[in-house]
Design a protein around this motif. Sequence first.
Motif, mmCIF file in Angstrom:
data_model
loop_
_atom_site.group_PDB
_atom_site.id
_atom_site.type_symbol
_atom_site.label_atom_id
_atom_site.label_comp_id
_atom_site.label_asym_id
_atom_site.label_seq_id
_atom_site.Cartn_x
_atom_site.Cartn_y
_atom_site.Cartn_z
ATOM 1 N N GLN A 48 0.363 6.389 3.471
ATOM 2 C CA GLN A 48 0.777 6.118 2.093
ATOM 3 C C GLN A 48 2.217 6.549 1.820
ATOM 4 N N HIS A 49 2.733 7.466 2.645
ATOM 5 C CA HIS A 49 4.099 7.945 2.432
ATOM 6 C C HIS A 49 5.152 7.069 3.105
ATOM 7 N N TYR A 50 4.676 6.087 3.876
ATOM 8 C CA TYR A 50 5.621 5.185 4.534
ATOM 9 C C TYR A 50 5.944 4.049 3.566
ATOM 10 N N PRO A 51 7.221 3.745 3.366
ATOM 11 C CA PRO A 51 7.598 2.710 2.379
ATOM 12 C C PRO A 51 7.308 1.294 2.863
ATOM 13 N N CYS A 52 6.051 0.868 2.721
ATOM 14 C CA CYS A 52 5.633 -0.465 3.145
ATOM 15 C C CYS A 52 6.155 -1.518 2.172
ATOM 16 N N ARG A 53 6.631 -2.644 2.699
ATOM 17 C CA ARG A 53 7.164 -3.715 1.860
ATOM 18 C C ARG A 53 6.248 -4.924 1.779
ATOM 19 N N SER A 54 5.133 -4.875 2.456
ATOM 20 C CA SER A 54 4.320 -6.083 2.590
ATOM 21 C C SER A 54 3.873 -6.649 1.249
ATOM 22 N N SER A 55 3.543 -5.788 0.298
ATOM 23 C CA SER A 55 3.067 -6.296 -0.985
ATOM 24 C C SER A 55 4.164 -7.031 -1.740
ATOM 25 N N LYS A 56 5.422 -6.672 -1.494
ATOM 26 C CA LYS A 56 6.523 -7.342 -2.169
ATOM 27 C C LYS A 56 6.765 -8.733 -1.589
ATOM 28 N N ILE A 57 6.419 -8.920 -0.315
ATOM 29 C CA ILE A 57 6.566 -10.236 0.295
ATOM 30 C C ILE A 57 5.559 -11.197 -0.329
ATOM 31 N N ARG A 58 4.344 -10.722 -0.530
ATOM 32 C CA ARG A 58 3.291 -11.546 -1.103
ATOM 33 C C ARG A 58 3.214 -11.241 -2.591
ATOM 34 N N LEU A 59 3.815 -12.094 -3.411
ATOM 35 C CA LEU A 59 3.969 -11.799 -4.827
ATOM 36 C C LEU A 59 2.640 -11.672 -5.557
ATOM 37 N N PHE A 60 1.613 -12.357 -5.058
ATOM 38 C CA PHE A 60 0.339 -12.353 -5.771
ATOM 39 C C PHE A 60 -0.549 -11.199 -5.364
ATOM 40 N N SER A 61 -0.154 -10.438 -4.356
ATOM 41 C CA SER A 61 -1.055 -9.437 -3.795
ATOM 42 C C SER A 61 -1.019 -8.137 -4.568
ATOM 43 N N ASP A 62 -2.033 -7.344 -4.358
ATOM 44 C CA ASP A 62 -2.179 -6.051 -5.007
ATOM 45 C C ASP A 62 -1.611 -4.980 -4.092
ATOM 46 N N ASP A 63 -0.608 -4.255 -4.587
ATOM 47 C CA ASP A 63 0.062 -3.245 -3.771
ATOM 48 C C ASP A 63 -0.922 -2.200 -3.272
ATOM 49 N N GLU A 64 -1.814 -1.737 -4.159
ATOM 50 C CA GLU A 64 -2.764 -0.711 -3.760
ATOM 51 C C GLU A 64 -3.750 -1.245 -2.723
ATOM 52 N N CYS A 65 -4.139 -2.515 -2.865
ATOM 53 C CA CYS A 65 -5.044 -3.116 -1.893
ATOM 54 C C CYS A 65 -4.393 -3.142 -0.514
ATOM 55 N N PHE A 98 5.355 6.486 12.781
ATOM 56 C CA PHE A 98 5.575 7.464 11.711
ATOM 57 C C PHE A 98 4.353 8.370 11.558
ATOM 58 N N VAL A 99 3.167 7.773 11.514
ATOM 59 C CA VAL A 99 1.930 8.536 11.362
ATOM 60 C C VAL A 99 1.647 9.346 12.633
ATOM 61 N N ALA A 100 1.835 8.732 13.795
ATOM 62 C CA ALA A 100 1.539 9.408 15.061
ATOM 63 C C ALA A 100 2.415 10.642 15.245
ATOM 64 N N GLU A 101 3.675 10.543 14.880
ATOM 65 C CA GLU A 101 4.581 11.681 15.026
ATOM 66 C C GLU A 101 4.164 12.822 14.114
ATOM 67 N N TYR A 102 3.732 12.482 12.908
ATOM 68 C CA TYR A 102 3.262 13.514 11.979
ATOM 69 C C TYR A 102 2.036 14.241 12.539
#
Length: 231
Positions: free
Chosen positions: A183-200, A156-160
Amino acid sequence: MLKVVIVTDGPYGDRAFETMNEMFNTAFIELEQPSSMFLDEINVPEGDLKLLENANILITYTTHPDLTLELVENLHSKVDWMIVAAWKGDGFKNQLESHGNVTCPYIMCELEENGNPIFDEFVSKVGKPKIDLKLDGNKLKDVRVLRSSPCGSTAFVAEYIKEKYLNQTLTEELPVEAGLKLQHYPCRSSKIRLFSDDECKKTMASGFHKDAFEEAIAFANRSLENREIKM
């Protein structure tokens, strides 16, 4: 070709399957999420179990801890390597990784070689982003993804970057722009890890992509200098 199996009990892992299926012999297995928090036994359909046992790389996106633990304890000795994408708590992480061929990355796009031949073959294509830039002088001619984040954000980033800078002179701001584009790519990783900080999480992923383009520019410039010296 490596056999990669992704197993999930929820809405995660489908993007990783799409990315990895282009590179490896990849299967995607959806298991029913247990209804209780504590289970004495978890049953996996026989057909799915055979796929799991025959994997070189087994990746779990299961969010129920009992299901994850059951899969790791019963399958780690039958596969070459297991990657646990969803886990909660350092104690649980340490318990899973004590098996030796199990890794629990904080974020999936941090994966790099660890010396195991099978694991290294896998992360040569999937893990911490790696980019190759083709230059004509100091103008961009092409962008190639050498190693992609599992979710596909690297492409996604490379194509841009390619669309914006093709046949243009590279600028010092390009790596930063690549990181910001992530930042414009809809990452889901923070939702998998409930304790994690989305911004981090997003900051880490952005940093990985920024670094990838910085390294690619430095390598392309060194290659260009070497060609000029030989001429």
